[in-house]
Design an enzyme around this catalytic site. Structure first.
Site, PDB file in Angstrom:
ATOM      1  N   GLY A 160       0.860  -1.181   0.000  1.00  0.00           N
ATOM      2  CA  GLY A 160       0.000   0.000   0.000  1.00  0.00           C
ATOM      3  C   GLY A 160       0.894   1.227   0.000  1.00  0.00           C
ATOM      4  O   GLY A 160       1.364   1.667  -1.046  1.00  0.00           O
ATOM      5  N   SER A 195      11.101   0.259  -6.823  1.00  0.00           N
ATOM      6  CA  SER A 195      10.036   0.866  -7.634  1.00  0.00           C
ATOM      7  C   SER A 195      10.546   1.309  -9.011  1.00  0.00           C
ATOM      8  O   SER A 195       9.752   1.578  -9.910  1.00  0.00           O
ATOM      9  CB  SER A 195       9.393   2.030  -6.883  1.00  0.00           C
ATOM     10  OG  SER A 195      10.375   2.958  -6.513  1.00  0.00           O
ATOM     11  N   ARG A 240      -0.786  15.612  -6.244  1.00  0.00           N
ATOM     12  CA  ARG A 240      -1.498  15.590  -4.959  1.00  0.00           C
ATOM     13  C   ARG A 240      -2.445  16.772  -4.731  1.00  0.00           C
ATOM     14  O   ARG A 240      -3.481  16.595  -4.082  1.00  0.00           O
ATOM     15  CB  ARG A 240      -0.483  15.479  -3.805  1.00  0.00           C
ATOM     16  CG  ARG A 240       0.008  14.071  -3.698  1.00  0.00           C
ATOM     17  CD  ARG A 240       1.018  13.844  -2.619  1.00  0.00           C
ATOM     18  NE  ARG A 240       1.306  12.415  -2.584  1.00  0.00           N
ATOM     19  CZ  ARG A 240       2.449  11.884  -2.196  1.00  0.00           C
ATOM     20  NH1 ARG A 240       3.431  12.660  -1.800  1.00  0.00           N
ATOM     21  NH2 ARG A 240       2.619  10.589  -2.207  1.00  0.00           N
ATOM     22  N   GLN A 244     -21.940  32.067  20.399  1.00  0.00           N
ATOM     23  CA  GLN A 244     -20.546  32.097  19.925  1.00  0.00           C
ATOM     24  C   GLN A 244     -20.005  30.685  19.710  1.00  0.00           C
ATOM     25  O   GLN A 244     -19.219  30.442  18.798  1.00  0.00           O
ATOM     26  CB  GLN A 244     -19.653  32.805  20.951  1.00  0.00           C
ATOM     27  CG  GLN A 244     -19.711  34.310  20.853  1.00  0.00           C
ATOM     28  CD  GLN A 244     -18.622  34.981  21.674  1.00  0.00           C
ATOM     29  OE1 GLN A 244     -17.804  34.307  22.315  1.00  0.00           O
ATOM     30  NE2 GLN A 244     -18.595  36.292  21.664  1.00  0.00           N
ATOM     31  N   GLN A 299     -22.015  18.044  14.157  1.00  0.00           N
ATOM     32  CA  GLN A 299     -22.271  18.579  15.498  1.00  0.00           C
ATOM     33  C   GLN A 299     -23.237  19.770  15.432  1.00  0.00           C
ATOM     34  O   GLN A 299     -24.159  19.874  16.244  1.00  0.00           O
ATOM     35  CB  GLN A 299     -20.934  19.004  16.135  1.00  0.00           C
ATOM     36  CG  GLN A 299     -21.010  19.302  17.617  1.00  0.00           C
ATOM     37  CD  GLN A 299     -21.396  18.064  18.443  1.00  0.00           C
ATOM     38  OE1 GLN A 299     -21.226  16.933  17.985  1.00  0.00           O
ATOM     39  NE2 GLN A 299     -21.931  18.280  19.621  1.00  0.00           N
ATOM     40  N   GLY A 337     -28.941  16.206  16.229  1.00  0.00           N
ATOM     41  CA  GLY A 337     -29.489  14.885  15.880  1.00  0.00           C
ATOM     42  C   GLY A 337     -29.707  14.750  14.384  1.00  0.00           C
ATOM     43  O   GLY A 337     -29.447  13.682  13.804  1.00  0.00           O
ATOM     44  N   GLU A 376      -4.032   8.031  -2.395  1.00  0.00           N
ATOM     45  CA  GLU A 376      -2.975   8.888  -2.976  1.00  0.00           C
ATOM     46  C   GLU A 376      -1.947   9.274  -1.909  1.00  0.00           C
ATOM     47  O   GLU A 376      -1.425  10.381  -1.925  1.00  0.00           O
ATOM     48  CB  GLU A 376      -3.581  10.147  -3.604  1.00  0.00           C
ATOM     49  CG  GLU A 376      -4.366   9.897  -4.870  1.00  0.00           C
ATOM     50  CD  GLU A 376      -3.502   9.830  -6.117  1.00  0.00           C
ATOM     51  OE1 GLU A 376      -3.758   8.933  -6.934  1.00  0.00           O
ATOM     52  OE2 GLU A 376      -2.581  10.639  -6.264  1.00  0.00           O
ATOM     53  N   GLY A 377      -1.669   8.367  -0.997  1.00  0.00           N
ATOM     54  CA  GLY A 377      -0.694   8.614   0.069  1.00  0.00           C
ATOM     55  C   GLY A 377      -1.409   9.076   1.331  1.00  0.00           C
ATOM     56  O   GLY A 377      -2.082  10.106   1.320  1.00  0.00           O
TER      57      GLY A 377
HETATM   58  C1  LIG Z   1     -11.602   3.792  -1.699  1.00  0.00           C
HETATM   59  C2  LIG Z   1     -10.199   3.561  -2.144  1.00  0.00           C
HETATM   60  C3  LIG Z   1      -9.862   3.736  -3.477  1.00  0.00           C
HETATM   61  C4  LIG Z   1      -8.552   3.503  -3.905  1.00  0.00           C
HETATM   62  N1  LIG Z   1      -8.260   3.579  -5.243  1.00  0.00           N
HETATM   63  C5  LIG Z   1      -7.062   3.115  -5.679  1.00  0.00           C
HETATM   64  C6  LIG Z   1      -6.806   2.963  -7.078  1.00  0.00           C
HETATM   65  O1  LIG Z   1      -7.641   3.304  -7.921  1.00  0.00           O
HETATM   66  N2  LIG Z   1      -5.624   2.424  -7.468  1.00  0.00           N
HETATM   67  C7  LIG Z   1      -4.680   2.036  -6.572  1.00  0.00           C
HETATM   68  O2  LIG Z   1      -3.638   1.545  -6.980  1.00  0.00           O
HETATM   69  N3  LIG Z   1      -4.884   2.179  -5.232  1.00  0.00           N
HETATM   70  C8  LIG Z   1      -6.048   2.698  -4.771  1.00  0.00           C
HETATM   71  N4  LIG Z   1      -6.289   2.816  -3.414  1.00  0.00           N
HETATM   72  C9  LIG Z   1      -5.254   2.360  -2.473  1.00  0.00           C
HETATM   73  C10 LIG Z   1      -4.680   3.477  -1.608  1.00  0.00           C
HETATM   74  O3  LIG Z   1      -3.809   4.275  -2.335  1.00  0.00           O
HETATM   75  C11 LIG Z   1      -4.011   2.799  -0.382  1.00  0.00           C
HETATM   76  O4  LIG Z   1      -5.081   2.326   0.435  1.00  0.00           O
HETATM   77  C12 LIG Z   1      -3.114   3.719   0.385  1.00  0.00           C
HETATM   78  O5  LIG Z   1      -1.958   3.996  -0.359  1.00  0.00           O
HETATM   79  C13 LIG Z   1      -2.699   3.139   1.749  1.00  0.00           C
HETATM   80  O6  LIG Z   1      -2.246   1.833   1.629  1.00  0.00           O
HETATM   81  P1  LIG Z   1      -2.823   0.706   2.626  1.00  0.00           P
HETATM   82  O7  LIG Z   1      -4.302   0.790   2.582  1.00  0.00           O
HETATM   83  O8  LIG Z   1      -2.197  -0.570   2.289  1.00  0.00           O
HETATM   84  O9  LIG Z   1      -2.373   1.180   4.082  1.00  0.00           O
HETATM   85  P2  LIG Z   1      -0.970   0.855   4.791  1.00  0.00           P
HETATM   86  O10 LIG Z   1       0.145   1.274   3.896  1.00  0.00           O
HETATM   87  O11 LIG Z   1      -0.976  -0.526   5.307  1.00  0.00           O
HETATM   88  O12 LIG Z   1      -1.027   1.868   6.019  1.00  0.00           O
HETATM   89  C14 LIG Z   1      -1.743   1.578   7.223  1.00  0.00           C
HETATM   90  C15 LIG Z   1      -1.438   2.687   8.229  1.00  0.00           C
HETATM   91  O13 LIG Z   1      -0.031   2.706   8.528  1.00  0.00           O
HETATM   92  C16 LIG Z   1       0.511   3.990   8.283  1.00  0.00           C
HETATM   93  N5  LIG Z   1       1.882   3.879   7.771  1.00  0.00           N
HETATM   94  C17 LIG Z   1       2.365   3.059   6.815  1.00  0.00           C
HETATM   95  N6  LIG Z   1       3.673   3.276   6.614  1.00  0.00           N
HETATM   96  C18 LIG Z   1       4.031   4.281   7.456  1.00  0.00           C
HETATM   97  C19 LIG Z   1       5.246   4.974   7.726  1.00  0.00           C
HETATM   98  N7  LIG Z   1       6.371   4.693   7.059  1.00  0.00           N
HETATM   99  N8  LIG Z   1       5.238   5.958   8.664  1.00  0.00           N
HETATM  100  C20 LIG Z   1       4.095   6.262   9.340  1.00  0.00           C
HETATM  101  N9  LIG Z   1       2.915   5.642   9.133  1.00  0.00           N
HETATM  102  C21 LIG Z   1       2.888   4.666   8.201  1.00  0.00           C
HETATM  103  C22 LIG Z   1      -0.415   4.581   7.204  1.00  0.00           C
HETATM  104  O14 LIG Z   1      -0.320   5.996   7.195  1.00  0.00           O
HETATM  105  C23 LIG Z   1      -1.772   4.079   7.680  1.00  0.00           C
HETATM  106  O15 LIG Z   1      -2.264   4.905   8.699  1.00  0.00           O
HETATM  107  C24 LIG Z   1      -7.568   3.106  -2.966  1.00  0.00           C
HETATM  108  C25 LIG Z   1      -7.918   2.962  -1.618  1.00  0.00           C
HETATM  109  C26 LIG Z   1      -9.204   3.172  -1.196  1.00  0.00           C
HETATM  110  C27 LIG Z   1      -9.555   2.940   0.250  1.00  0.00           C
END
Ligand SMILES: Cc1cc2nc3c(=O)[nH]c(=O)nc-3n(C[C@H](O)[C@H](O)[C@H](O)COP(=O)(O)OP(=O)(O)OC[C@H]3O[C@@H](n4cnc5c(N)ncnc54)[C@H](O)[C@@H]3O)c2cc1C
Length: 409
Positions: free
Chosen positions: A135, A184, A268, A304, A362, A366, A389-390
């Site tokens: 991911g 990569s 981004r 406020q 909030q 309700g 996207e990260g």
């Molecule tokens: C609805 C949806 C649509 C998407 N569409 C696409 C698409 O079209 N094509 C595609 O290729 N991908 C797509 N994605 C994938 C998306 O880009 C990934 O979910 C995202 O990059 C995070 O990867 P992961 O889910 O494996 O989380 P992980 O990488 O497992 O991360 C889990 C947690 O650990 C944290 N973490 C990981 N590494 C570190 C680090 N070094 N330091 C601090 N914290 C860290 C992360 O921030 C996160 O909070 C999509 C995802 C979703 C949910």
């Protein structure tokens, strides 16, 4: 000295109002239905195709706006309408950009029209990079593409996940490892047309938000595609891999890394603009509600505690937009992202969207917690911006590394 203005020109205002009209008249009224159905809103995509919003031309026009504001303006307005439907409309763009960035002229001419189809028969495309074990850590990708020289074919095996439009796309752009020694830098992108034997949809995810956007696994089992489906072609790939091997030997990986980083910094802000659209939509609902809902004999905005929340919400949204516009302007002006300004814009806008949509719930009390009002949906939708996207953590990592020059982990 170059003229500086933050005023949109007449043409930009016209385009913005046109997109806003479509978002208000077509997207917004359909939002609740498609969120409940959790299905791709084909009729809305078709409407977008009819008016010209679902087309490569539309994105090209916004992309080539010399101020850099075309794409962020379009994204903000579409996602103001509804995030799930808007992602169904712009999701194809992610795959199209993959082909535009890496493909030959012939590949661009052949595949991009097939990604969009036409207004009578709309199609979508998917960009498949993420994997169950890759991911945030893209370099640990496992999907392999092996060249069968005798047949001039590539054989692809692996499982992709989280693919927007995965399995329902007419064209899948699949990123795969061609040289596992290069991390990569050893990846390449392939076109896999729908119906190619071995490509199938895995599970379709039932999601928290953006439920009108289809997200699924894509399984590739001995998928064979002709050599012409390698984006950029074999010769270019061989040259790129040779350069990467040379640089790796000479310890020059940093330059390559920087080129990839610059691409992310430029893309981004578009996600940041989507987040601004969702945040603005929720803020507007909350402002209207606070002015009309009465408790203790006066509108709740008279307190406020409520008015200041709205002031903070609007301030954060405007600040997010400014960061997005700055980064978009930098990208189009060829400026160096010396402080990771693109990542900053995505980080701040996505966190703002999450916070502001929660504040809107909030303020509606309700009612905010029910599906009778749109803010709970907007809050569910907003959570995606800090993930795809990260993630926000990865944005912070990029910013901290860029600012410090240190290999922060
Ligand atoms: C609805 C949806 C649509 C998407 N569409 C696409 C698409 O079209 N094509 C595609 O290729 N991908 C797509 N994605 C994938 C998306 O880009 C990934 O979910 C995202 O990059 C995070 O990867 P992961 O889910 O494996 O989380 P992980 O990488 O497992 O991360 C889990 C947690 O650990 C944290 N973490 C990981 N590494 C570190 C680090 N070094 N330091 C601090 N914290 C860290 C992360 O921030 C996160 O909070 C999509 C995802 C979703 C949910």
């Amino acid at each position: 000295m170059a003229e500086f203005t933050m005023e949109l020109n007449d043409e930009q205002k016209e385009v913005r109002d046109w997109i806003h009209g479509f978002a208000a008249d077509v997207i917004r009224p359909a939002a609740a239905e498609w969120d409940e159905r959790e299905e791709t809103p084909w009729p809305v995509i078709q409407e977008a195709a009819k008016v010209g919003i679902y087309s490569l031309d539309f994105y090209a026009q916004q992309y080539f706006d010399p101020t850099g504001l075309g794409i962020p303006m379009a994204m903000e307005e579409l996602f103001w309408g509804d995030a799930g439907i808007a992602l169904s409309i712009v999701g194809t763009g992610l795959a199209a950009v993959g082909v535009l960035a890496n493909g030959t002229e012939e590949q661009i001419g052949t595949w991009i029209p097939q990604m969009y189809g036409d207004a009578n028969d709309v199609k979508v495309a998917a960009f498949c990079s993420s994997e169950p074990d890759a991911g945030s850590d893209v370099a640990s990708m496992r999907t392999r593409a092996v060249y069968d020289e005798a047949k001039d074919e590539w054989v692809i095996n692996g499982t992709k996940t989280w693919a927007t439009n995965g399995g329902i796309a007419n064209v899948h752009v699949v990123v795969a490892v061609v040289d596992s020694e290069l991390g990569s830098k050893g990846h390449a992108s392939f076109i896999v047309p729908l119906g190619t034997p071995g490509l199938s949809q895995g599970q379709k995810f039932k999601k928290h938000g953006i439920r009108a956007s289809h997200t699924a696994e894509v399984v590739l089992e001995n998928v064979r595609v002709p050599g012409s489906c390698l984006l950029g072609g074999k010769e270019k790939l061989d040259e790129r891999l040779a350069r990467a091997r040379e640089r790796a030997k000479a310890g020059g990986g940093e330059r390559l890394k920087n080129a990839a980083m610059a691409t992310f910094e430029a893309s981004r802000p578009a996600v940041g603009a989507m987040a601004v659209g969702t945040a603005r939509a929720a803020y507007e609902v909350a402002l209207d509600y606070a002015k009309t809902r009465e408790q203790f004999g006066r509108p709740i905005i008279d307190n406020q505690g409520v008015a200041f929340q709205l002031a903070d919400m609007r301030t954060s949204i405007d600040a997010a937009r400014l960061l997005v516009w700055r980064a978009s302007w930098m990208a189009v002006s060829g400026k160096q992202f010396t402080s990771a300004e693109g990542s900053m814009s995505k980080l701040f806008a996505s966190e703002t969207a999450k916070k502001v949509t929660g504040q809107a719930i909030q303020i509606l009390g309700g009612n905010g917690y029910t599906r009778e009002y749109p803010v709970e949906r907007m809050h569910r939708d907003a959570a995606i911006y800090t993930i795809f996207e990260g993630t926000s953590e990865i944005q912070r990592l990029v910013i901290a590394r860029t600012l410090s020059g240190m290999p922060i982990r």
